[in-house]
Design an enzyme around this catalytic site. Structure first.
Site, mmCIF file in Angstrom:
data_model
loop_
_atom_site.group_PDB
_atom_site.id
_atom_site.type_symbol
_atom_site.label_atom_id
_atom_site.label_comp_id
_atom_site.label_asym_id
_atom_site.label_seq_id
_atom_site.Cartn_x
_atom_site.Cartn_y
_atom_site.Cartn_z
ATOM 1 N N HIS A 1 5.604 13.500 63.912
ATOM 2 C CA HIS A 1 5.020 15.148 63.938
ATOM 3 C C HIS A 1 6.159 15.037 62.728
ATOM 4 C CE1 HIS A 1 3.432 16.270 67.586
ATOM 5 N NE2 HIS A 1 4.033 14.820 67.545
ATOM 6 N N PHE A 2 5.873 15.053 61.549
ATOM 7 C CA PHE A 2 6.182 15.319 60.340
ATOM 8 C C PHE A 2 5.887 16.479 59.938
ATOM 9 C CE2 PHE A 2 7.391 9.849 59.207
ATOM 10 C CZ PHE A 2 8.537 10.358 60.410
ATOM 11 N N ARG A 3 5.239 17.217 59.812
ATOM 12 C CA ARG A 3 5.278 18.664 59.156
ATOM 13 C C ARG A 3 4.379 19.235 57.923
ATOM 14 N NH1 ARG A 3 5.874 19.304 64.729
ATOM 15 N NH2 ARG A 3 7.639 19.828 65.979
ATOM 16 N N HIS B 1 3.549 9.490 76.399
ATOM 17 C CA HIS B 1 4.960 10.280 76.571
ATOM 18 C C HIS B 1 4.677 10.731 77.771
ATOM 19 C CE1 HIS B 1 2.523 13.647 75.093
ATOM 20 N NE2 HIS B 1 3.222 14.016 74.247
ATOM 21 N N ASP C 1 8.005 10.353 70.021
ATOM 22 C CA ASP C 1 7.820 11.684 69.798
ATOM 23 C C ASP C 1 8.112 12.711 69.253
ATOM 24 O OD1 ASP C 1 6.327 14.249 70.005
ATOM 25 O OD2 ASP C 1 6.910 14.241 71.989
ATOM 26 N N HIS D 1 12.704 20.477 64.750
ATOM 27 C CA HIS D 1 12.723 22.049 64.675
ATOM 28 C C HIS D 1 13.722 22.959 63.880
ATOM 29 C CE1 HIS D 1 8.568 23.071 66.758
ATOM 30 N NE2 HIS D 1 8.923 22.159 67.865
HETATM 31 O O1 DOR Z 1 7.660 19.073 72.354
HETATM 32 C C1 DOR Z 1 7.057 18.896 71.736
HETATM 33 N N1 DOR Z 1 6.633 18.793 70.222
HETATM 34 N N2 DOR Z 1 5.516 18.037 72.320
HETATM 35 C C2 DOR Z 1 4.133 17.837 71.638
HETATM 36 O O2 DOR Z 1 3.078 17.515 71.933
HETATM 37 C C3 DOR Z 1 4.074 18.929 70.358
HETATM 38 C C4 DOR Z 1 5.090 18.408 69.663
HETATM 39 C C5 DOR Z 1 5.389 19.238 67.634
HETATM 40 O O3 DOR Z 1 4.365 19.283 67.282
HETATM 41 O O4 DOR Z 1 6.823 20.602 68.589
#
Ligand code: DOR
Length: 445
Positions: free
Chosen positions: A64-66, A235, A306, A310
């Protein structure tokens, strides 16, 4: 056979389809043109790989690169920089951005943003919703799309396909393998009181319990079998699902993450609090052992990081206001090499999971094998190197890793993408020159 090369990787130990042994790799025009004892003359550049293992480029099929929308957490430049720093040559990026990647325009926007800024090669998932279900067949074959992603339970962002009718519409629409986050939305809602304001993060795996994951996986597999569709269960976290999926390999492929293979509850929550919070959660040791058993039995197809960063500030809030997810693209290979060093899996099984598995499942053109005709994507590793993972080394914008302080044996020391070095001995090299990946089931060559 031609005798000239643009690049020769000389004197290393090759990890190929044929086993592990000494050899060289000859590269021309970004492709592998010879593997083994080179017959031709040396060409331009020579990389001395003496003492190193030469792996096919590592492919991370879940990050996930946001970007767009949450670039304060990560963006396509910083995320792919973290990737190549960790020996990863290609990534599949997730659609829970803002706006969501659920349309052709949103996909093209991401492709335009990655162009000239990505360090690694890349492709993007398109997210399934109850609104776009009928268009997914067209969306999944667009250039740059690695497939469709379904969230069956709410996680970070607003993507959701919560009920069986919608799930059926999505699966009916798609032909490619569909990647699924399997947590049961109804059960999550019914049990949300467990994660009440002020609860300790150790409540996270109680709220999102084994049944939450297993219910969703059972519902998914029963629909996939009825509709004869291939699904990729992302996962997987429970021994129960691992055993169940072993009996449904005709429709299901299986991903596990290094976090779930390395950390355990409740210890990780005591040590790291909400920094260990992710969905689906880290669980007790016997689930972790179930996942290792599934690796040993060949049930697991790929390991994805994954990578879900944050900021520290966001993670420092009071649970459950803390967002779920942790960075991982850069620690994926060091952690897994350490597991190799500790005897939990072989180096060949590792490249099966991180190179050949992604190729086999997703039909990536020219990647996942150290073989003639393939892209010259190579990850150089030093199996003898012992290093401490530190926050300072983390290139991801968040600047932390749950594995800080851990000493691992085995380290990526070189990242080469289509014959071009982008990382050597922890230093970035050249400019970002990542390209979009192509797929046999996607748009044509
Ligand atoms: O812990 C998680 N973070 N699980 C997810 O399904 C999405 C991911 C996120 O995008 O932060």
């Amino acid at each position: 056979m031609s005798t000239s090369y643009d690049l020769v990787i000389r004197g290393g130990t090759l990890v190929t389809h044929d086993g592990i042994g000494p050899g060289d790799v000859g590269v021309r025009d970004g492709r592998i043109v010879e593997v083994g004892q080179l017959r031709g003359a040396d060409g331009g550049e020579v990389i001395d790989a003496t003492g190193l293992h030469v792996l096919p480029g590592i492919i991370d099929t879940q990050v996930h690169f946001r970007e767009p929308g949450n670039e304060h957490k990560e963006d396509l430049e910083s995320g792919t920089r973290a990737a190549v720093m960790g020996g990863v040559t290609a990534v599949f990026e997730m659609p829970n951005t803002n706006p969501l990647t659920t349309t052709e325009d949103a996909l093209n926007d991401k492709l335009a943003r990655a162009d000239g800024r990505a360090w690694s090669d890349y492709a993007f998932y398109v997210g399934a919703t109850t609104d776009n279900a009928e268009s997914l067949r067209e969306l999944e074959t667009l250039p740059g799309c690695c497939g469709i992603k379904i969230f069956m339970g709410s996680s970070t962002g607003s993507l959701l396909v919560p009920d069986d009718d919608s799930l059926r519409r999505v699966l009916e629409s798609c032909r490619r393998r569909v990647a699924v986050h399997a947590e049961d939305e109804e059960r999550l809602k019914a049990r949300s009181h467990i994660a009440a304001e002020g609860a300790h993060p150790r409540a996270h795996p109680d709220w999102r319990d084994v049944e939450t994951a297993f219910n969703a996986t059972r519902r998914l597999i029963s629909l996939a079998e009825e509709l004869r569709r291939r699904v990729h269960v992302l996962h997987v976290t429970t021994a129960d699902e691992a055993a169940y999926l072993a009996e449904h390999k005709d429709v299901a492929s299986v991903e596990v993450t290094p976090q779930h293979l390395t950390l355990e509850a409740p210890d990780c929550y005591e040590r790291l609090g909400a920094f260990a919070q992710m969905n689906p959660p880290i669980r007790e040791a016997h689930h972790r052992e179930g996942l290792w058993n599934a690796i040993a039995q060949g049930v697991v197809d790929v390991i994805g990081s994954d990578h879900a960063p944050h900021t520290r500030e966001e993670k420092d809030q009071v649970y459950p206001n803390t967002p779920s997810g942790m960075p991982g693209v850069q620690t994926l290979l060091p952690l897994m090499l350490n597991h190799v060093s500790e005897g939990r899996l072989s180096l060949l099984r590792l490249t099966d999971l991180l190179c050949e598995g992604p190729n086999r499942l997703f039909g990536i053109v020219g990647k996942g094998r150290l073989a003639v005709g393939y892209d010259a994507d190579v990850t150089l590793v030093d199996l003898a190197a012992s290093r401490e993972i530190t926050d300072d080394w983390v290139a991801a914008k968040c600047g932390w890793t749950p594995f800080a302080g851990m000493t691992v044996t085995g380290w990526p020391v070189g990242t080469i993408i289509r014959g071009r070095s982008v990382m050597r001995d922890g230093q970035l090299m050249n400019e970002p020159s990542g390209q979009v990946m192509r797929f046999y089931e996607g748009a044509g060559p």
